[in-house]
Scaffold this motif. Structure first.
Motif, short mmCIF file in Angstrom:
data_model
loop_
_atom_site.label_atom_id
_atom_site.label_comp_id
_atom_site.label_asym_id
_atom_site.label_seq_id
_atom_site.Cartn_x
_atom_site.Cartn_y
_atom_site.Cartn_z
N ALA A 96 -6.53 9.75 0.06
CA ALA A 96 -6.82 10.15 1.77
C ALA A 96 -7.78 10.84 2.07
CB ALA A 96 -5.50 10.69 2.61
N LEU A 97 -8.24 11.02 3.16
CA LEU A 97 -9.59 11.82 3.40
C LEU A 97 -9.34 13.40 2.40
CD1 LEU A 97 -12.96 12.11 3.94
CD2 LEU A 97 -11.38 12.50 6.78
N GLY A 98 -10.32 14.03 2.42
CA GLY A 98 -9.72 15.41 1.54
C GLY A 98 -9.32 15.56 0.37
N CYS A 134 0.81 -0.85 0.04
CA CYS A 134 0.08 -0.41 0.17
C CYS A 134 0.74 1.37 0.17
CB CYS A 134 -1.21 -0.41 1.31
SG CYS A 134 -2.02 -0.89 1.18
N VAL A 135 0.35 2.14 -0.62
CA VAL A 135 0.95 3.29 -0.57
C VAL A 135 0.44 4.49 0.06
CG1 VAL A 135 2.42 5.16 -2.84
CG2 VAL A 135 2.85 3.15 -2.67
N TRP A 136 0.67 5.66 0.77
CA TRP A 136 0.19 6.59 1.32
C TRP A 136 0.60 7.38 0.73
CZ3 TRP A 136 -3.03 2.72 2.65
CH2 TRP A 136 -2.85 1.59 3.57
N HIS A 137 -0.48 8.61 -0.14
CA HIS A 137 0.05 9.70 -0.35
C HIS A 137 0.67 10.32 0.06
CE1 HIS A 137 -3.23 11.98 -0.20
NE2 HIS A 137 -3.98 10.49 -0.53
N GLN A 138 1.62 11.52 -0.36
CA GLN A 138 2.14 12.62 0.59
C GLN A 138 1.01 13.80 0.53
OE1 GLN A 138 5.04 15.57 -0.95
NE2 GLN A 138 4.02 14.82 -3.09
N HIS A 139 0.77 15.00 1.39
CA HIS A 139 0.37 16.47 1.72
C HIS A 139 0.64 17.31 0.49
CE1 HIS A 139 -1.68 19.38 3.22
NE2 HIS A 139 -2.43 18.42 4.53
N MET A 177 2.96 13.46 4.92
CA MET A 177 1.83 12.44 5.25
C MET A 177 1.49 10.72 5.30
SD MET A 177 -2.28 13.80 4.78
CE MET A 177 -2.14 13.02 2.87
N GLY A 178 2.23 10.92 4.02
CA GLY A 178 1.84 9.29 4.24
C GLY A 178 2.99 8.38 5.01
N SER A 179 3.91 9.03 5.49
CA SER A 179 4.36 7.98 6.07
C SER A 179 4.14 8.15 7.83
CB SER A 179 6.24 8.86 6.73
OG SER A 179 7.41 8.51 7.37
N SER A 213 4.52 14.95 -8.98
CA SER A 213 5.97 14.68 -9.01
C SER A 213 6.92 13.37 -9.82
CB SER A 213 6.85 15.26 -7.92
OG SER A 213 8.34 15.37 -7.92
N LYS A 214 8.06 13.08 -10.78
CA LYS A 214 8.29 12.01 -10.96
C LYS A 214 8.64 11.56 -9.26
CE LYS A 214 8.53 12.53 -15.77
NZ LYS A 214 9.95 12.33 -17.07
N MET A 215 9.23 11.99 -8.63
CA MET A 215 9.82 11.68 -7.75
C MET A 215 9.28 10.46 -6.90
SD MET A 215 11.48 13.75 -4.33
CE MET A 215 12.12 14.68 -5.35
N HIS A 216 8.19 10.73 -7.02
CA HIS A 216 7.11 10.59 -6.22
C HIS A 216 6.33 8.73 -7.31
CE1 HIS A 216 8.05 12.61 -2.30
NE2 HIS A 216 7.83 13.62 -3.47
N HIS A 217 6.22 8.90 -8.44
CA HIS A 217 6.13 7.82 -9.28
C HIS A 217 6.05 6.72 -8.35
CE1 HIS A 217 4.65 10.33 -11.85
NE2 HIS A 217 4.58 11.13 -11.36
#
Length: 310
Positions: free
Chosen positions: A115-117, A72-77, A180-182, A94-98
């Motif tokens: 994520a919510l919101g 599972c990958v939880w995305h950033q904020h 935020m994913g962390s 960003s390609k950094m976060h693909h």
């Protein structure tokens, strides 16, 4: 505070027990082929009537007769509420976060939920962006819970969905998150023994550091009723003895490095107490900020390979 006592206090601060799992009611709305994997756009329910939009990346050659480990990958904020699952799925941002797309190319089934919101979970509301996030946080507070409680519930349902898929080896599931994913990773980790390997990138803000620096962090970081007797590293420490790796940038203003170093010691002691020292590793990159560097990603890949593919 003893770990068992802290776990009880943490659950109370979050908002209490999670409800019994409702039917997932999964729906796949679109399938598209990418280089080395397909993407299924889908939804599943976290609570009755609360459908979570997500993307499932399934590597070529993986099937019910040839299942694979999953992440599972939880995305950033990043203040980008229009972006959620699409960034780790490799379709935007960003390609950094693909990162989800990169893991799919390495043979993992990858689930990227909103994520919510964020992204599709922003659209139904009149409020948007920062104001929506503030409203949702306060909505849960007046109900006697916090946003972290809802995030954890949603992530637990993501694992339910992965385990419902025949393509997934359901005893080999991990998760990854940046920023935020962390945060989401160390929030859900203590409650989910199904997660065998967890990798967090660039986020361990302590309440001590937040107060000292007067930082405004994203709302999932805030769990009422645990500070000052405990802090965020004590939450992450509850993941022990399962495999946990954490990356940090020395100059990341969102996670002051002196607080990170103290937090690492708290987590390390928890692993030592369970004779699982080898299962907790960390890396601090000198001169780096809030990024996913090549070395950080290399360590991420190594952690998943040695734990989920071994």
């Amino acid at each position: 505070m003893a770990p068992a006592d802290f776990r009880d206090r943490l659950l109370k601060g979050l908002g209490g027990e999670w409800p019994a799992a409702c039917p997932l009611k999964p729906k796949v709305t679109k399938t598209q082929q990418e280089d080395g994997y397909r993407i299924e756009t889908l939804t599943y329910e976290a609570e009755p009537g609360d459908a979570i939009p997500a993307m499932l990346l399934v590597p070529d050659g993986v099937s019910s007769t040839k299942p694979a480990p999953a992440v599972c990958v939880w995305h950033q904020h990043a203040g980008q509420w229009h972006l959620g699952k699409s960034e780790p799925a490799g379709l935007a941002g960003s390609k950094m976060h693909h990162t989800g797309a990169a893991l799919a190319r390495e043979g993992y089934v990858v689930l990227c939920p909103d994520a919510l919101g964020f992204e599709e979970r922003e659209k139904p509301y009149k409020l948007k962006g920062r104001n929506l996030e503030r409203y949702l946080f306060l909505k849960y507070v007046v109900e006697g819970r916090c946003m972290a409680w809802k995030n954890i519930l949603d992530m637990r349902r993501a694992l339910d969905y992965l385990q419902s898929r025949d393509e997934v080896l359901d005893d080999r599931i991990g998760c990854y998150g940046h920023s935020m994913g962390s945060t989401h990773l160390w929030l859900v980790g203590p409650w989910e023994p199904r997660l065998k390997a967890l990798v967090g990138n660039c986020c361990l803000p302590t309440y001590a550091g937040i107060h000292r620096e007067e930082m405004l962090h994203c709302f999932p970081n805030y769990v009422p009723g645990i500070y000052p007797e405990a802090d965020t590293p004590d939450i992450a420490a509850l993941i022990a003895p399962r495999r946990l790796h954490m990356n940090f940038g020395e100059k990341d203003g969102g996670s002051p490095i002196d607080e990170v170093r103290r937090g690492i010691q708290v987590i390390a002691r928890a692993y030592e107490a369970q004779h699982a020292e080898k299962n907790f590793t960390h890396y601090i990159e000198e001169g780096s900020g809030h990024i996913l560097s090549d070395r950080m990603w290399e360590l991420t890949r190594e952690c998943f390979a040695e734990t989920l593919k071994a």
